[in-house]
Design a protein around this motif. Structure first.
Motif: not given
Length: 263
Positions: A71, A219, A256-258, A262
Motif C-alpha cells: 500500500t 502500482r 487500485q482502491n487500496d 482517504k
C-alpha cells in the motif's frame, strides 16, 4: 492387464486391448496402439503419492526475505486531496482518454516533424532523453535553452511533449516499456514537470483491462509518488499537486482502491 486405478480413470485416447500373448512391453512398439498401451502400463507403475526427501539442516540456515509494502505511505496531515477533488480529476482523465481513442486514427495519419526521431523500443536511455530532454537527463539548467521566437525551442534539450501525434503511434507494448523506463528514472532521480506530463499521457493511453505487467507498474508508480510526497517539506511544494494526481488516477480510475487517499 488393467489396474484398479486404470478402471476408475476416463480413457482419453482409444487404445485397443491386447492379450498377453499378442503384446510384449519389453520390445519396442510396432504401431501407435502398442506405443500408447506401453505408456499406460508405465504410468500405472508410478506411485499415486510421492514424498520428497528434504534435509532439515538446509532449512535452518538464515534466509534473506525481501518484503515490499503493498500500500501507499499515508500522506502527512493536510497533504492529501479531498474526495471531491479526486472525483473531478477522474472525470477529466476519463474525458481525455475518450478523446485519445476518438482521434487516434487521425493523429496516426499525420506526419511528424522532421526533428521528431522516436527511439527504438529497447533504447532505455534514448527514451529518457526523448521524453525528459537532455537538460533533465544531464541535470543542466534550461534557462539558456529557450531561444527567441525566430529560433523556437530546442526539444532535444527540453524534451518532446507527449503530443497526440506522438503517443498515438505507440502500441501497448511500447507504452508499457516507456512507462517502465520513466518509473525507473523517477525512482532514481527527482520528479520533474516533464516526467509528470509523460506519465499522465501514457496512463491516458493504457488500455483496460490491465495486463499484469501494467498493473504492477502503475502500482509501483503510485507507491513511489506517495513515498516522495511523504518527504516534502511543505504544502507549497510545486510537486505536491502532480504527485496527488498520479496517485489519484492509479487508485481511483484504475481501481487500485487500496492505494487511494482517504478523506
Amino acid at each position: 492387464m488393467k489396474s484398479d486405478a486404470e478402471d476408475l480413470m476416463p480413457r482419453l485416447l482409444p487404445v485397443e486391448d491386447y492379450d498377453v500373448e499378442d503384446f510384449d512391453p519389453s520390445i519396442p512398439p510396432r504401431n501407435p496402439q502398442e506405443y500408447l498401451r506401453q505408456v499406460q502400463l508405465e504410468a500405472a507403475k508410478c506411485p499415486d503419492v510421492v514424498v520428497a526427501q528434504i534435509d532439515p539442516k538446509k532449512l535452518q540456515k538464515r534466509q534473506t526475505v525481501n518484503v515490499s509494502l503493498s500500500t501507499c505511505q499515508p500522506a502527512p496531515d493536510g497533504y492529501s486531496p479531498s474526495l471531491k477533488w479526486q472525483q473531478i480529476q477522474v472525470a477529466n482523465f476519463s474525458a481525455v482518454r475518450q478523446s485519445v481513442v476518438k482521434h487516434r486514427a487521425h493523429w496516426q495519419a499525420q506526419a511528424l516533424d522532421e526533428n521528431v526521431m522516436m527511439p527504438k523500443v529497447e533504447d532505455d536511455e534514448g527514451w529518457k532523453k526523448f521524453c525528459l530532454g537532455e537538460n533533465v537527463y544531464f541535470r543542466r539548467s534550461a534557462i539558456q535553452d529557450v531561444t527567441n521566437e525566430e529560433m523556437g525551442i530546442d526539444y532535444v534539450k527540453v524534451g518532446f511533449p507527449p503530443l497526440l501525434s506522438i503517443v498515438s503511434r505507440l502500441n501497448q507494448s511500447v507504452i508499457t516499456q516507456v512507462l517502465e523506463y520513466l518509473i525507473t528514472w523517477f525512482e532514481e532521480e527527482e520528479f520533474s514537470p516533464e516526467l509528470g506530463r509523460w506519465m499522465y499521457a501514457l496512463l491516458a493511453c493504457i488500455e483496460k483491462p490491465l495486463l499484469p505487467e501494467v498493473h504492477s507498474l502503475i502500482r509501483q508508480l503510485a507507491r513511489h509518488c506517495a513515498a516522495v510526497r511523504a518527504r516534502l517539506e511543505n504544502k507549497d511544494d510545486e510537486r505536491l499537486s502532480a504527485l496527488n494526481l498520479l496517485i489519484c488516477l492509479v487508485a481511483r480510475y484504475f481501481e487500485q482502491n487500496d492505494l487511494a487517499d482517504k478523506e
